[in-house]
Design an enzyme around this catalytic site. Structure first.
Site, PDB file in Angstrom:
ATOM      1  N   TYR A  51       0.855  -1.201   0.000  1.00  0.00           N
ATOM      2  CA  TYR A  51       0.000   0.000   0.000  1.00  0.00           C
ATOM      3  C   TYR A  51       0.883   1.240   0.000  1.00  0.00           C
ATOM      4  O   TYR A  51       1.906   1.273   0.699  1.00  0.00           O
ATOM      5  CB  TYR A  51      -0.890   0.034   1.242  1.00  0.00           C
ATOM      6  CG  TYR A  51      -2.331  -0.230   0.906  1.00  0.00           C
ATOM      7  CD1 TYR A  51      -3.002   0.616   0.017  1.00  0.00           C
ATOM      8  CD2 TYR A  51      -3.026  -1.304   1.442  1.00  0.00           C
ATOM      9  CE1 TYR A  51      -4.325   0.381  -0.327  1.00  0.00           C
ATOM     10  CE2 TYR A  51      -4.345  -1.540   1.105  1.00  0.00           C
ATOM     11  CZ  TYR A  51      -4.993  -0.701   0.210  1.00  0.00           C
ATOM     12  OH  TYR A  51      -6.291  -0.923  -0.128  1.00  0.00           O
ATOM     13  N   GLU A  53      -0.647   4.869  -0.423  1.00  0.00           N
ATOM     14  CA  GLU A  53      -1.456   6.066  -0.673  1.00  0.00           C
ATOM     15  C   GLU A  53      -0.619   7.318  -0.469  1.00  0.00           C
ATOM     16  O   GLU A  53       0.155   7.417   0.477  1.00  0.00           O
ATOM     17  CB  GLU A  53      -2.675   6.074   0.254  1.00  0.00           C
ATOM     18  CG  GLU A  53      -3.745   5.125  -0.248  1.00  0.00           C
ATOM     19  CD  GLU A  53      -4.874   4.898   0.731  1.00  0.00           C
ATOM     20  OE1 GLU A  53      -5.091   5.735   1.618  1.00  0.00           O
ATOM     21  OE2 GLU A  53      -5.530   3.857   0.592  1.00  0.00           O
ATOM     22  N   ASP A 197      -7.151  13.256 -25.116  1.00  0.00           N
ATOM     23  CA  ASP A 197      -7.093  11.862 -24.661  1.00  0.00           C
ATOM     24  C   ASP A 197      -6.393  11.092 -25.779  1.00  0.00           C
ATOM     25  O   ASP A 197      -6.978  10.826 -26.833  1.00  0.00           O
ATOM     26  CB  ASP A 197      -8.522  11.362 -24.442  1.00  0.00           C
ATOM     27  CG  ASP A 197      -8.578   9.879 -24.101  1.00  0.00           C
ATOM     28  OD1 ASP A 197      -7.557   9.184 -24.244  1.00  0.00           O
ATOM     29  OD2 ASP A 197      -9.664   9.415 -23.709  1.00  0.00           O
ATOM     30  N   THR A 223      -4.028   5.894 -21.825  1.00  0.00           N
ATOM     31  CA  THR A 223      -3.821   4.587 -21.210  1.00  0.00           C
ATOM     32  C   THR A 223      -2.370   4.221 -21.515  1.00  0.00           C
ATOM     33  O   THR A 223      -1.709   4.864 -22.342  1.00  0.00           O
ATOM     34  CB  THR A 223      -4.749   3.509 -21.800  1.00  0.00           C
ATOM     35  OG1 THR A 223      -4.638   3.548 -23.223  1.00  0.00           O
ATOM     36  CG2 THR A 223      -6.173   3.711 -21.382  1.00  0.00           C
ATOM     37  N   LYS A 226      -1.892   0.375 -24.780  1.00  0.00           N
ATOM     38  CA  LYS A 226      -2.246   0.242 -26.202  1.00  0.00           C
ATOM     39  C   LYS A 226      -0.958   0.338 -27.024  1.00  0.00           C
ATOM     40  O   LYS A 226      -0.087  -0.517 -26.902  1.00  0.00           O
ATOM     41  CB  LYS A 226      -3.304   1.275 -26.571  1.00  0.00           C
ATOM     42  CG  LYS A 226      -4.611   1.088 -25.793  1.00  0.00           C
ATOM     43  CD  LYS A 226      -5.706   2.005 -26.251  1.00  0.00           C
ATOM     44  CE  LYS A 226      -7.020   1.742 -25.563  1.00  0.00           C
ATOM     45  NZ  LYS A 226      -7.269   2.580 -24.399  1.00  0.00           N
ATOM     46  N   ARG A 232      -1.816  -2.607 -18.392  1.00  0.00           N
ATOM     47  CA  ARG A 232      -3.115  -1.930 -18.380  1.00  0.00           C
ATOM     48  C   ARG A 232      -3.059  -0.837 -17.322  1.00  0.00           C
ATOM     49  O   ARG A 232      -2.752  -1.111 -16.161  1.00  0.00           O
ATOM     50  CB  ARG A 232      -4.230  -2.900 -17.997  1.00  0.00           C
ATOM     51  CG  ARG A 232      -4.327  -4.130 -18.837  1.00  0.00           C
ATOM     52  CD  ARG A 232      -5.687  -4.766 -18.737  1.00  0.00           C
ATOM     53  NE  ARG A 232      -6.626  -4.052 -19.585  1.00  0.00           N
ATOM     54  CZ  ARG A 232      -6.645  -4.145 -20.916  1.00  0.00           C
ATOM     55  NH1 ARG A 232      -5.817  -4.923 -21.552  1.00  0.00           N
ATOM     56  NH2 ARG A 232      -7.514  -3.460 -21.630  1.00  0.00           N
TER      57      ARG A 232
HETATM   58  N1  DSN Z   1     -11.834   0.140 -24.910  1.00  0.00           N
HETATM   59  C1  DSN Z   1     -10.861   0.907 -25.653  1.00  0.00           C
HETATM   60  C2  DSN Z   1     -10.825   0.563 -27.083  1.00  0.00           C
HETATM   61  O1  DSN Z   1     -10.963  -0.608 -27.410  1.00  0.00           O
HETATM   62  O2  DSN Z   1     -10.636   1.429 -27.914  1.00  0.00           O
HETATM   63  C3  DSN Z   1     -11.060   2.356 -25.481  1.00  0.00           C
HETATM   64  O3  DSN Z   1     -11.087   2.654 -24.135  1.00  0.00           O
END
Ligand code: DSN
Length: 414
Positions: A51, A53, A197, A223, A226, A232
């Site tokens: 933990y 925080e 974003d 994110t 990707k 993730r």
């Molecule tokens: N779920 C993602 C996607 O597949 O594009 C976007 O957040």
């Protein structure tokens, strides 16, 4: 994973089957990728026990000296990759990162201008089904049919009419780049905060293959799993001016303890993303998408937004006499994974839309290049034009497997 096998055969079996699916099939979902062995090792490390925080040097728990080290590394590496003034690596994923930004800079009933979902925007950018849409007002702009570009004129008209607090760009199913300077100029006219974003394209931006909003915009979210090819997770970058507000919004505003195993994996991924091999990878991701576009066009497919400048393609399959979900299901049978998707102003439902969305990040990680793209498009076309021929789908699945086994997946042995 011998410990897991002894403890829980059912979970072990499911993971083994998933490994096989990832290795033997073609992963074309544009938001997915394969992480490296070192990133996987961090995720399964003892950091998951801790933990912490708070933030590095200012925690509410003892024993944080080691997690401070990894969190600081993740932050410094992200700053250098994107040329960012301030970075918060604690958001658990992209949606929580976006919600944290809204909670940091907006008050109830404020207006946010974002991109329409069917034109490629994201649910968290104001779709009526979300909780955010109940709190804030979200007029949404679209893309232009004749050029495939974002309709910046409409964005400006909406901004002048609605006087937004936040002007938001970013997408999950749009295949072109964004003119961030132009968006910033629109925001400046109406005194709005700018937010991008970049979840889908962050890796291409880090590699210098797409425009970078970070030095221009006030706040940028992403994110990390990707194109960035990390675990993730989510991340927020912002100008120093917003740093305190953003940090407070993430913790204690919305989240509790950060997931430090995941943050360590982010740090490792960002190190990998700074290497010359990664720049080559990002370039090939784009080349592969362009090659697929060429082949699909030759076969009469209708590509949305006038083509691709990134890692993905959105294709309307109506002229092939099928729907997006029929295509997705039949391709699943052939070992080819992509997803059904709405096309701009789709008249069909989200569960059975008119389009398919596919991308090249994962297959490029395996080392596939233009020649493999040609084969993949041929297979997709054979499935789509023989949608009920299950025997053919099975034959293609074997052909797909044979090719895939020549392209190892990092971090997975079967
Ligand atoms: N779920 C993602 C996607 O597949 O594009 C976007 O957040």
């Amino acid at each position: 994973m011998s410990n897991l096998q002894t403890e829980d055969q059912k979970v072990f079996d499911a993971i083994e089957k998933e490994k096989r699916r990832q290795v033997e099939g073609l992963e074309l979902i544009p938001s997915e990728n394969y992480v490296s062995g070192p990133v996987l090792e961090c995720l399964g490390s003892v950091l998951t026990n801790k933990y912490s925080e708070g933030y590095s040097g200012k925690r509410y728990y003892g024993g944080c000296e080691n997690v401070d080290t990894v969190e600081t590394l993740a932050i410094e590496r992200a700053k250098s990759l994107f040329n960012a003034e301030h970075v918060n690596v604690q958001p658990l994923s992209g949606a929580p990162a976006n919600i944290a930004v809204y909670s940091a800079v907006l008050k109830e009933h404020d207006t946010v201008i974002g991109m329409d979902l069917s034109h490629g925007g994201h649910l968290t950018h104001g779709h009526p089904v979300t909780w955010m849409a109940k709190l804030f007002n979200f007029p949404r702009y679209k893309t232009k049919k004749d050029t495939g570009e974002i309709d910046y004129e409409e964005m400006e008209e909406l901004a002048i009419k609605h006087n937004p607090k936040l002007l938001l760009v970013g997408y999950s199913a749009y295949s072109r780049d964004i003119d961030y300077e132009r968006v910033q100029a629109i925001a400046d006219k109406v005194g709005a905060i700018t937010m991008a974003d970049i979840a889908h394209i962050a890796g291409l931006i880090a590699a210098g293959e797409m425009n970078n909003p970070v030095p221009i915009f006030d706040i940028v979210t992403t994110t990390t799993h990707k194109t960035l090819r990390g675990p993730r997770g989510g991340m927020i970058m912002c100008k120093e001016k917003y740093a305190k507000k953003i940090d407070k919004a993430v913790f204690p505003g919305l989240q509790g303890g950060p997931h430090e195993n995941n943050i360590a994996a982010k740090a490792v991924a960002f190190l990998e993303d700074s290497k010359p091999e990664y720049k080559q990878y990002a370039l090939q991701v784009k080349k592969n998408a362009k090659q697929m576009q060429k082949k699909f066009k030759e076969k009469g497919y209708e590509i949305m937004f006038k083509g691709t400048e990134n890692h993905l393609l959105l294709i309307d399959v109506t002229n092939k006499g099928i729907t997006g979900s029929q295509a997705q299901e039949a391709l699943d049978d052939a070992g080819i994974t992509l997803n059904k998707n709405m096309i701009p102003d789709d008249q069909r439902s989200p569960m059975d839309p008119s389009g398919i969305r596919l991308g090249t990040p994962a297959i490029t990680t395996r080392g596939m290049k233009e020649a493999e793209m040609d084969k993949i498009v041929d297979w997709i076309d054979r499935v789509i034009t023989n949608i009920d021929d299950h025997e053919l789908h099975k034959t293609i699945k074997e052909e797909v497997k044979e090719m895939c086994l020549n392209f190892p997946v990092p971090g997975i042995k079967i």
